[in-house]
Every structure is written in structure tokens, then in C-alpha cells.
Motif scaffolding. Structure first.
Motif, short mmCIF file in Angstrom:
data_model
loop_
_atom_site.label_atom_id
_atom_site.label_comp_id
_atom_site.label_asym_id
_atom_site.label_seq_id
_atom_site.Cartn_x
_atom_site.Cartn_y
_atom_site.Cartn_z
N LEU A 125 65.64 90.19 57.66
CA LEU A 125 66.77 89.89 56.78
C LEU A 125 67.51 91.20 56.52
O LEU A 125 66.87 92.22 56.21
CB LEU A 125 66.27 89.28 55.48
N HIS A 151 60.70 83.70 61.12
CA HIS A 151 61.60 84.68 60.51
C HIS A 151 61.31 86.06 61.05
O HIS A 151 60.15 86.49 61.11
CB HIS A 151 61.41 84.67 58.99
N GLU A 209 64.10 85.86 52.05
CA GLU A 209 63.77 85.26 53.34
C GLU A 209 63.35 83.80 53.16
O GLU A 209 62.60 83.47 52.25
CB GLU A 209 62.60 86.01 54.00
N GLN A 210 63.82 82.98 54.05
CA GLN A 210 63.38 81.59 54.08
C GLN A 210 62.38 81.43 55.22
O GLN A 210 62.69 81.74 56.37
CB GLN A 210 64.57 80.64 54.27
N TYR A 229 65.97 71.33 56.63
CA TYR A 229 66.97 71.49 57.68
C TYR A 229 66.61 70.53 58.80
O TYR A 229 65.48 70.05 58.89
CB TYR A 229 66.95 72.91 58.24
N VAL A 243 73.77 83.61 54.88
CA VAL A 243 73.82 83.04 53.54
C VAL A 243 75.13 83.50 52.91
O VAL A 243 75.39 84.70 52.81
CB VAL A 243 72.63 83.50 52.68
N LEU A 252 71.36 78.31 54.60
CA LEU A 252 71.51 79.11 55.81
C LEU A 252 72.44 78.36 56.78
O LEU A 252 72.25 77.17 57.01
CB LEU A 252 70.15 79.31 56.50
N ARG A 305 70.79 92.67 54.20
CA ARG A 305 71.69 92.31 53.11
C ARG A 305 73.08 92.92 53.37
O ARG A 305 73.22 93.86 54.14
CB ARG A 305 71.14 92.77 51.77
N GLN A 347 70.12 86.63 58.41
CA GLN A 347 68.71 86.58 58.82
C GLN A 347 68.63 86.23 60.30
O GLN A 347 69.43 85.42 60.79
CB GLN A 347 67.95 85.55 57.97
N TYR A 352 66.13 84.76 63.38
CA TYR A 352 64.95 83.93 63.61
C TYR A 352 64.69 83.84 65.11
O TYR A 352 65.61 83.94 65.93
CB TYR A 352 65.17 82.51 63.07
N PHE A 360 68.14 83.19 66.89
CA PHE A 360 69.23 82.67 66.08
C PHE A 360 69.56 83.63 64.95
O PHE A 360 68.65 84.20 64.34
CB PHE A 360 68.83 81.34 65.42
N ASN A 419 73.59 87.72 52.77
CA ASN A 419 72.66 88.33 53.71
C ASN A 419 72.73 87.60 55.04
O ASN A 419 73.32 86.52 55.15
CB ASN A 419 71.22 88.35 53.17
#
Lengths: 113, 112
Positions: free
Chosen positions: B48, B45, A101-102, A35, B92, B100, B50, B33, B35, B88, B31
Motif C-alpha cells: 500500500l 495484498h 490494507e484490505q 467484492y 481508494v 477499492l 499513500r 494498493q 495485489y 492489479f 492510497n
């Protein structure tokens, strides 16, 4: 705790030069991503990589960009001929499975002069 | 393309108070997420959630998801000065890719 690492933390290059940004994803992860975040803007997706091939790329990821997993641990992003507008923070990320999770690395700040 | 979009606000709160921020998105998701990013640094992270979940907790964090309204909220309880950061949300999309899509971020300042 395992983490994604990136080198270098800051790269300064001249317009037209090639740069390679390096990442070591978390060791048991299977999905890898790049990214970027231009200063003051949103984080933007560039490319995802799985099973030694690109699984998706964005419109930003043109022929000047390439990715590679040269060995079992590194994941690289190459920009062949840098432009001023490539100046940004580049983040590598990895995930264990798709839709999980990334986890992001600390980023490489690329400055093109 | 779909985007996570936070409410465009900057929060400034006293230590110990709760901080709430919201995120909306346009299309169906797999999902969402959240951050955190400290000034000029990497993305950490947080949590998350879903599409089949409505609420999730992690420590002092509580995330809700309302798929009918296409929105999510992040609550930080009993805030600390160390919570000062940008937050943030990223979505997804359902069915297909795993990219993302990030929102613009909310700046939160916790005053000691």
C-alpha cells in the motif's frame, strides 16, 4: 499469520434460489467488505460494513443482496433470488482501520444455473 | 467513478529479470494498493502506498506513486517462476468512502 477465510469454496445453485456466502474476517479487523469478479472482468466493489451497519454500497448491491454480522466472527452475504448474471467469484475482505490494507479471502465461486 | 487502470500488457520475462507494470487513475486518491492473483485464486495484498508517499519497498517489490501524473508503477526485481500471476492496482478515493477500485490487471509470466 491471520487470514480471511471463506466458505464454501464453490457453490452451485439454481436461478431463483437463495444463497448465503460466509466469511470469517481477521479477528481484530473492524471494516469488512464484499467484492466480486465476473470471469474475465475487473474486481468490483459490492459493499462495506462497519460498526454493524453498511457504510457504503455500490449500484450492484440492490435489494436482492444483504449482509450481516450475526456474531463476533462471521460476516455473510446473502443473495435472495439468484440470477444467471450473479455467477462470479465473490471475495470477502477486511481491514483494521479505514484507509488501511484490505486483506482478501480466497473467494467463493458462485455458479447459477 | 475512478478506476485503477493498468497498462494493458502481458509480460513474459526470463527468471532473474525485472518486471515493471504501470497503473494510472483518474481522480484524487487516499492510497493505492497492489495485489497479486494466481490463476483463479484469491487476491494477495502486496503493498500500500499513500498519497503523500512517493516510493515504497517491500522485499523484491518497489512501488512508486506520482500523484501529479496520477500514476503508479510496480517493479519486481530478480523475478522467479513463482511470481507468475496477474497483478492489479486498486485505488481508494480521497475523502469519503473506502471502496477499492480495481484495474483490469497485468498478466506476468516468468519463464524458468
Amino acid at each position: 499469520e491471520p487470514e480471511v477465510t471463506q466458505t464454501p469454496s464453490h457453490q452451485v445453485t439454481q436461478m431463483g434460489q437463495e444463497v448465503i456466502l460466509r466469511c470469517v474476517p481477521i479477528s481484530n479487523h473492524l471494516y469488512f467488505y464484499w467484492y466480486r469478479q465476473i470471469l474475465g472482468q475487473k474486481v468490483e466493489f459490492l459493499v462495506s460494513f462497519y460498526n454493524n451497519e453498511i457504510s457504503e454500497k455500490s449500484e450492484i448491491f440492490d435489494d436482492q443482496f444483504s449482509v450481516e454480522r450475526p456474531d463476533g466472527s462471521n460476516f455473510t452475504l446473502k443473495i435472495r433470488s439468484t440470477k444467471l448474471e450473479d455467477s462470479a467469484m465473490y471475495f470477502c475482505a477486511s481491514s483494521w482501520k479505514r484507509d488501511y490494507e484490505q486483506y482478501f479471502g480466497p473467494g467463493t465461486r458462485l455458479t447459477v444455473t | 467513478s475512478q478506476q485503477g487502470e493498468e497498462d494493458p500488457q502481458a509480460l513474459s520475462i526470463q527468471e532473474g529479470e525485472n518486471a515493471t507494470m504501470n497503473c494510472s487513475y483518474k481522480t484524487s486518491i487516499n492510497n493505492l494498493q497492489w495485489y497479486r492473483q494466481n490463476s483463479g485464486r484469491g487476491l494477495v495484498h502486496l503493498i500500500l502506498i499513500r498519497s503523500n508517499e512517493r516510493e515504497k519497498h517491500s522485499g523484491r517489490l518497489r512501488v512508486t506513486l506520482d500523484t501529479s501524473k496520477k500514476s503508479s508503477s510496480l517493479l519486481i526485481t530478480a523475478s522467479r517462476a513463482a511470481d507468475t500471476a496477474s497483478y492489479f492496482c486498486a485505488t481508494v478515493p480521497q475523502g469519503g468512502n473506502n471502496r477499492l477500485a480495481f484495474g483490469k490487471g497485468n498478466q506476468v509470466v516468468v519463464i524458468p
